[in-house]
Design a protein around this motif. Sequence first.
Motif, PDB file in Angstrom:
ATOM      1  N   THR A 102       0.829  -1.207   0.000  1.00 30.04           N
ATOM      2  CA  THR A 102       0.000   0.000   0.000  1.00 30.04           C
ATOM      3  C   THR A 102       0.864   1.257   0.000  1.00 30.04           C
ATOM      4  OG1 THR A 102      -1.790  -1.144   1.171  1.00 30.04           O
ATOM      5  CG2 THR A 102      -1.784   1.255   1.233  1.00 30.04           C
ATOM      6  N   SER A 121       2.315   2.125  -3.248  1.00 30.24           N
ATOM      7  CA  SER A 121       1.314   2.477  -4.282  1.00 30.24           C
ATOM      8  C   SER A 121       1.283   1.451  -5.413  1.00 30.24           C
ATOM      9  CB  SER A 121       1.602   3.877  -4.845  1.00 30.24           C
ATOM     10  OG  SER A 121       1.555   4.859  -3.832  1.00 30.24           O
ATOM     11  N   GLN A 137      -0.121  -0.996  -8.034  1.00 26.47           N
ATOM     12  CA  GLN A 137      -1.341  -1.023  -8.830  1.00 26.47           C
ATOM     13  C   GLN A 137      -1.468  -2.363  -9.553  1.00 26.47           C
ATOM     14  OE1 GLN A 137      -3.503   1.493  -8.614  1.00 26.47           O
ATOM     15  NE2 GLN A 137      -2.062   2.565  -7.256  1.00 26.47           N
ATOM     16  N   LYS A 191       9.107   0.437  -7.327  1.00 27.53           N
ATOM     17  CA  LYS A 191       8.323   0.902  -6.182  1.00 27.53           C
ATOM     18  C   LYS A 191       8.697   0.174  -4.883  1.00 27.53           C
ATOM     19  CE  LYS A 191       4.189   2.233  -8.830  1.00 27.53           C
ATOM     20  NZ  LYS A 191       2.748   1.966  -9.034  1.00 27.53           N
TER      21      LYS A 191
END
Length: 378
Positions: A249, A252, A254, A265
């Motif tokens: 989370t 981020s 996706q 990320k």
Amino acid sequence: MELRFGTRRVGAGEGDDFVRNFVIMLALILGLLSLNLLPRIAGRGQNRLRIQKVVGEMKNGDLNREDFDALTAGYYEGLQKNAGHLGLPVERDDVRFSDDFLLYEFRPNVSRRYPAGMRITNSLGMPNPEYGYLKPPHTRRIALFGDSLSVGPFGHDYVALLEERLNQANLTPEIQRYEILNFSVYGYNVLQMMDLALYVAPKFHPDVYLVTLTHIQAGGKKASTALHLSRLVLEGIDLKYDFLKQVATQASIQPSDHMNALMRKLSPFHFQMTRWALEKIRDQATAEGAQMIIVLVPGPIPPDVEAQAFDDILPTVDSIGVPVIDLRDTFRGKNLANLQVEYGVDVHPNQQGHEIIFESLYRAIQQDPKSSAALLGQ
């Protein structure tokens, strides 16, 4: 024959020389460009990696950190479920894939010869003798977690050598036998080691949880924890642990992200995830009245190649509050060409390389009272 270039006329002899030189230069350029295509033409397995090494040496002279990372990446990519013919497909024959957090595990009863020696697993899929769940009386059990470096040639790997020496030189009236249960699997990272430590190892009632970290686990451009989470996300597998879901989370993540985006990320969270996993293992050991030890295990490659990764991971492992054995200088000054399974192609330690790791590890245990007390229970 007469050629005209601008306002200058070139005679037949000069024109022939120009054409010949042009053709030679063109051939050389095409030849150099084709070097980049050789690994693709080779297709798969050892030949592909061998050609990659040769091309790398032609371009670079010496194998550097990027070269070793490339070799390792090809090896680990070959252990993905949908890897096709990448990496070393013969290693894939030893594992079975699953749709759970671990992604894959050793097959039971493997028996295969490979360049460094025999690869054998027992009926529970572990690369060590047939040890059952029940711990015999007066036995001290050590659960060891690691990756392919801790698998090695069966019976001649540093884990088996350590077990043999412990039983030769460290028995007491209370401890009549040492058993090292090797939970190492090709390509495993500290998150997979943690999962084994929480849900599989306790069935064997270990007295020691010994976690080995190589420079691949320590860091690098492709952080091993980020790679594992990325694969779980791409395959739609539950991340299982609330902490890892929170990391996803915060990063981020996706559903539409591809591997490169996921790695970009998640990599910044590598040390955070590593510390969390090690703390979980420590707490599990404490709850069972067991000890925990962390060992930094180098491969037979230039120590300077691994130095930065081990430097980066040290603050994390030191924060866990358990004995840490740092073996990073094990291969300094050694002839590495004689210690790899296949020099520059398969850089895992061969039988002689494992003997050197064992000697370095046992010496470190003897010299460090905390590590000695934790491992030997004396």
